[in-house]
Design an enzyme around this catalytic site. Structure first.
Site, PDB file in Angstrom:
ATOM      1  N   GLU A 208     -15.068  41.233 -34.411  1.00 28.64           N
ATOM      2  CA  GLU A 208     -15.348  41.275 -32.812  1.00 28.64           C
ATOM      3  C   GLU A 208     -14.701  40.029 -32.121  1.00 28.64           C
ATOM      4  O   GLU A 208     -15.492  39.074 -31.955  1.00 28.64           O
ATOM      5  CB  GLU A 208     -16.795  41.426 -32.572  1.00 28.64           C
ATOM      6  CG  GLU A 208     -17.132  42.396 -31.535  1.00 28.64           C
ATOM      7  CD  GLU A 208     -18.576  42.547 -31.102  1.00 28.64           C
ATOM      8  OE1 GLU A 208     -18.739  42.671 -30.106  1.00 28.64           O
ATOM      9  OE2 GLU A 208     -19.163  42.959 -32.116  1.00 28.64           O
TER      10      GLU A 208
ATOM     11  N   PRO B  45      -1.228   1.936  -2.150  1.00 34.76           N
ATOM     12  CA  PRO B  45      -1.657   1.418  -0.600  1.00 34.76           C
ATOM     13  C   PRO B  45      -2.880   0.446  -0.726  1.00 34.76           C
ATOM     14  O   PRO B  45      -3.271  -0.151   0.382  1.00 34.76           O
ATOM     15  CB  PRO B  45      -2.028   2.724   0.199  1.00 34.76           C
ATOM     16  CG  PRO B  45      -2.391   3.542  -0.904  1.00 34.76           C
ATOM     17  CD  PRO B  45      -1.675   3.403  -2.072  1.00 34.76           C
TER      18      PRO B  45
ATOM     19  N   ASP C  90       2.281  -9.476  -4.797  1.00 31.81           N
ATOM     20  CA  ASP C  90       2.256  -9.813  -3.357  1.00 31.81           C
ATOM     21  C   ASP C  90       0.783  -9.865  -2.755  1.00 31.81           C
ATOM     22  O   ASP C  90      -0.040  -9.591  -3.241  1.00 31.81           O
ATOM     23  CB  ASP C  90       2.830  -8.469  -2.571  1.00 31.81           C
ATOM     24  CG  ASP C  90       4.341  -8.416  -2.737  1.00 31.81           C
ATOM     25  OD1 ASP C  90       4.924  -9.707  -3.161  1.00 31.81           O
ATOM     26  OD2 ASP C  90       5.001  -7.460  -2.382  1.00 31.81           O
TER      27      ASP C  90
ATOM     28  N   LYS D  59       3.854 -13.777   0.572  1.00 27.99           N
ATOM     29  CA  LYS D  59       4.725 -12.805   1.679  1.00 27.99           C
ATOM     30  C   LYS D  59       3.877 -11.869   2.405  1.00 27.99           C
ATOM     31  O   LYS D  59       3.552 -10.611   2.422  1.00 27.99           O
ATOM     32  CB  LYS D  59       5.567 -11.809   0.802  1.00 27.99           C
ATOM     33  CG  LYS D  59       6.503 -12.416   0.368  1.00 27.99           C
ATOM     34  CD  LYS D  59       8.061 -12.198   0.906  1.00 27.99           C
ATOM     35  CE  LYS D  59       8.792 -11.214   0.257  1.00 27.99           C
ATOM     36  NZ  LYS D  59       8.954 -10.151  -0.562  1.00 27.99           N
TER      37      LYS D  59
ATOM     38  N   GLY E 175       2.148  -0.416  -2.029  1.00 21.05           N
ATOM     39  CA  GLY E 175       2.852   1.175  -1.873  1.00 21.05           C
ATOM     40  C   GLY E 175       3.873   1.558  -2.955  1.00 21.05           C
ATOM     41  O   GLY E 175       3.709   1.368  -4.227  1.00 21.05           O
ATOM     42  N   ASP E 176       4.891   1.668  -2.737  1.00 20.67           N
ATOM     43  CA  ASP E 176       6.150   1.885  -3.506  1.00 20.67           C
ATOM     44  C   ASP E 176       7.105   0.708  -3.419  1.00 20.67           C
ATOM     45  O   ASP E 176       7.441   0.287  -2.317  1.00 20.67           O
ATOM     46  CB  ASP E 176       6.783   3.303  -2.925  1.00 20.67           C
ATOM     47  CG  ASP E 176       7.933   3.522  -3.899  1.00 20.67           C
ATOM     48  OD1 ASP E 176       7.842   4.428  -5.003  1.00 20.67           O
ATOM     49  OD2 ASP E 176       9.138   2.953  -3.850  1.00 20.67           O
TER      50      ASP E 176
ATOM     51  N   THR F  17       3.432   5.184  -1.353  1.00 17.70           N
ATOM     52  CA  THR F  17       3.567   4.514  -0.469  1.00 17.70           C
ATOM     53  C   THR F  17       2.707   4.510   0.990  1.00 17.70           C
ATOM     54  O   THR F  17       1.905   5.482   0.880  1.00 17.70           O
ATOM     55  CB  THR F  17       5.178   4.687   0.113  1.00 17.70           C
ATOM     56  OG1 THR F  17       5.444   3.803   1.308  1.00 17.70           O
ATOM     57  CG2 THR F  17       5.148   6.127   0.907  1.00 17.70           C
ATOM     58  N   ALA F  18       2.585   3.703   1.887  1.00 11.52           N
ATOM     59  CA  ALA F  18       1.536   3.335   3.029  1.00 11.52           C
ATOM     60  C   ALA F  18       1.599   4.739   3.745  1.00 11.52           C
ATOM     61  O   ALA F  18       0.415   5.350   4.107  1.00 11.52           O
ATOM     62  CB  ALA F  18       1.963   2.249   3.747  1.00 11.52           C
TER      63      ALA F  18
ATOM     64  N   MET G  42       5.104  -2.248   9.322  1.00 13.48           N
ATOM     65  CA  MET G  42       5.241  -3.426   9.926  1.00 13.48           C
ATOM     66  C   MET G  42       5.487  -3.301  11.323  1.00 13.48           C
ATOM     67  O   MET G  42       6.174  -4.166  11.906  1.00 13.48           O
ATOM     68  CB  MET G  42       6.411  -4.280   8.962  1.00 13.48           C
ATOM     69  CG  MET G  42       6.212  -4.415   7.696  1.00 13.48           C
ATOM     70  SD  MET G  42       7.504  -5.351   6.798  1.00 13.48           S
ATOM     71  CE  MET G  42       8.614  -3.922   6.500  1.00 13.48           C
TER      72      MET G  42
END
Ligand code: SAH
Length: 482
Positions: free
Chosen positions: A51, A231, A254, A276, A308-309, A337-338, A389
């Protein structure tokens, strides 16, 4: 004094099953689960049951196993290397287990440790490499959690790399003296150029790189990975980004990358902040390029971690150029990315059927000149615009776009600290946007999204950019911007 670990009652071994019969007695879910696990091996699977559940039957019919469609009998176990009692019936499983033991065949009975000679592990399969996780039956959920963790850490291409290693073992032993030289070869093999080529899916290049390594007794070659950190939220890091962070000798990051993300890296990796952030340039771009080249020349595995990217407003172009010029190998790992993080926070569709089908990534800093940049025309023709920015040029962006013909009541969404716990959301129209420049309370990074698609966002928890008389809350942003 170090505490010695408790003794294992089940000792892990890897058992040869290639071409041997493994019998699973049962046709239900438990039997199917065992069958799928065993199918990761080259054993000959035999399922005994009169079965069999339909899905399991279809799987068997696909050639994954042989089916003995009969009532269970002890003779069906003869010659098997392993037996699984998985009938779902306690009495029946006991009978199978006793029969197997009588025949001298190791047996496992599902969920009945007392009837088991062995346990099946949670498995991370990178054949020929295997990682088996066992809890002696104490915690299958725990085993699965550990499995998932390890699985994430290991490249999917590790199995192919291990197979390649087997084919190099003999020649490496013949050519390289035992000790340092051989160890260095294998370390480079598994962490250097051969591993990287395999990760790109280039098996031939991996073989060539390994052959090159055999003839090359020089120090390890450096490698730089430009990694997108996302992000800010550490769980928006990709698995690949995380793996590179775990393998890095040096992390060059960064100021925008939060500590929590950097902490996902190898604990003893050297960390080099290169700043930066608006107003506090701690290193010039040229200095950063030189630093990456120098670290690469020193043979370091470098992660250049960017928010981000890395390829979106990250000056990655210049860093890649410098590395290319210096002949240092590098690769790029994308990140969230943001703009995407901000859109997610606002539940804002960046493309919206029938409204907008294109999107612009800009800084708005090119709006200062006399002639209007091309992207402004795209904005007017309905593209969604993401401004990076953009806080200090918010007034310019708004005035120039309105002058150029974009309606002053075009919807605008602003997110500070997208993806992070302390994020803030604001909404308004293009005419309200200049107010952003005066907001000294916004100290985090800010993303501005402009366009008709913004009307599709969810304005709950969002504040108006400008408070007008009679405008207290957002009334779902004036019923989604009228
Ligand atoms: N490479 C990055 C962008 C770097 S430029 C990326 O792909 O996201 C820096 C700008 O990105 C900031 O001024 C801000 O506009 C935006 N940004 C970065 N992180 C952000 C965040 N968490 N929330 C909102 N904006 C962010």
């Amino acid at each position: 004094m170090t505490q010695s670990p408790a003794k294992l009652n089940a000792f892990p071994v890897f058992m040869r099953v290639e071409g041997q019969a493994v019998v699973i007695v049962g046709g239900g879910d438990e039997a199917f689960a065992k069958a799928r696990l065993l199918a990761q091996s080259s054993a000959r699977l035999v399922v005994v049951s009169d079965e069999v559940a339909p899905e399991f039957a279809a799987w068997i019919a696909d050639g994954a196993a042989t089916h003995i469609d009969a009532v269970y009998q002890p003779s069906q176990l003869k010659g098997a290397a392993l037996v699984f009692a998985a009938t779902g019936d306690a009495g029946q499983d006991r009978t199978v287990s006793e029969d197997a033991r009588r025949l001298g065949i190791p047996v496992n009975a599902v969920d009945r440790p007392e009837l088991c000679d062995f346990f099946t592990p949670a498995l991370v399969n990178r054949a020929p490499l295997a990682i088996a996780i066992g809890t002696e039956g104490a915690g299958p959920v725990l085993a699965q959690m550990v499995r998932a963790k390890i699985d994430r850490m290991l490249s999917p291409s590790l199995g192919s790399l291990a197979a390649l290693a087997s084919s190099f073992r003999e020649v490496a032993e013949a050519l390289l003296p035992k000790g340092n030289a051989r160890r260095r070869f294998w370390r480079e093999f598994f962490a250097g150029a051969p591993a990287r080529a395999m990760e790109r899916g280039e098996a031939l290049a991996a073989r060539r790189a390994a052959a090159d390594l055999l003839g090359d007794t020089d120090a390890a070659a450096g490698h730089v990975v430009l990694v997108g950190a996302g992000p800010g939220a550490e769980d928006l890091l990709t698995l690949r980004a995380h793996r590179h962070l775990m393998e890095a000798d040096v992390i060059v990051h960064d100021a925008l990358v939060p500590e929590a993300v950097i902490a996902m890296g190898r604990r003893d990796a050297e960390r080099l902040p290169v700043g930066k952030r608006k107003g506090c340039h701690s290193k010039s771009q040229a200095e950063i390029n030189d630093l990456l080249v120098r670290l690469g020349r020193e043979g370091k595995r470098v992660v250049r971690l960017k928010s981000g990217d890395p390829l979106v407003f990250g000056r990655a172009g210049e860093e890649m150029q410098a590395l290319r010029d210096a002949g240092i190998s590098y690769e790029v790992v994308p990140g969230v990315t943001a703009a995407f993080a901000a859109a997610a926070d606002f539940e804002l569709p960046l493309t919206l059927r029938g409204v907008t089908s294109s999107m612009v990534f800009t800084t708005g800093h090119d709006l200062k000149g006399k002639s209007l940049p091309d992207w402004a025309k795209l904005a007017i023709s309905g593209a969604t615009v993401a401004v990076y920015m953009g806080r200090s040029v918010a007034a310019d962006v708004a005035t120039r776009l309105i002058e150029a013909g974009l309606a002053a009541d075009t919807a605008v969404a602003v997110v500070e600290n997208a993806s992070l716990a302390g994020r803030r959301k604001f909404h308004g129209t293009l005419a309200d946007l200049p107010s952003l420049e005066e907001r000294t309370d916004l100290t985090g990074p800010v993303m501005t999204i402009i366009g008709d698609a913004v009307a599709g966002a969810n304005f709950e928890g969002s504040e108006p950019l400008v408070r007008r008389r009679g405008n207290i809350g957002n009334k779902k942003f004036e019923e989604r911007v009228a």
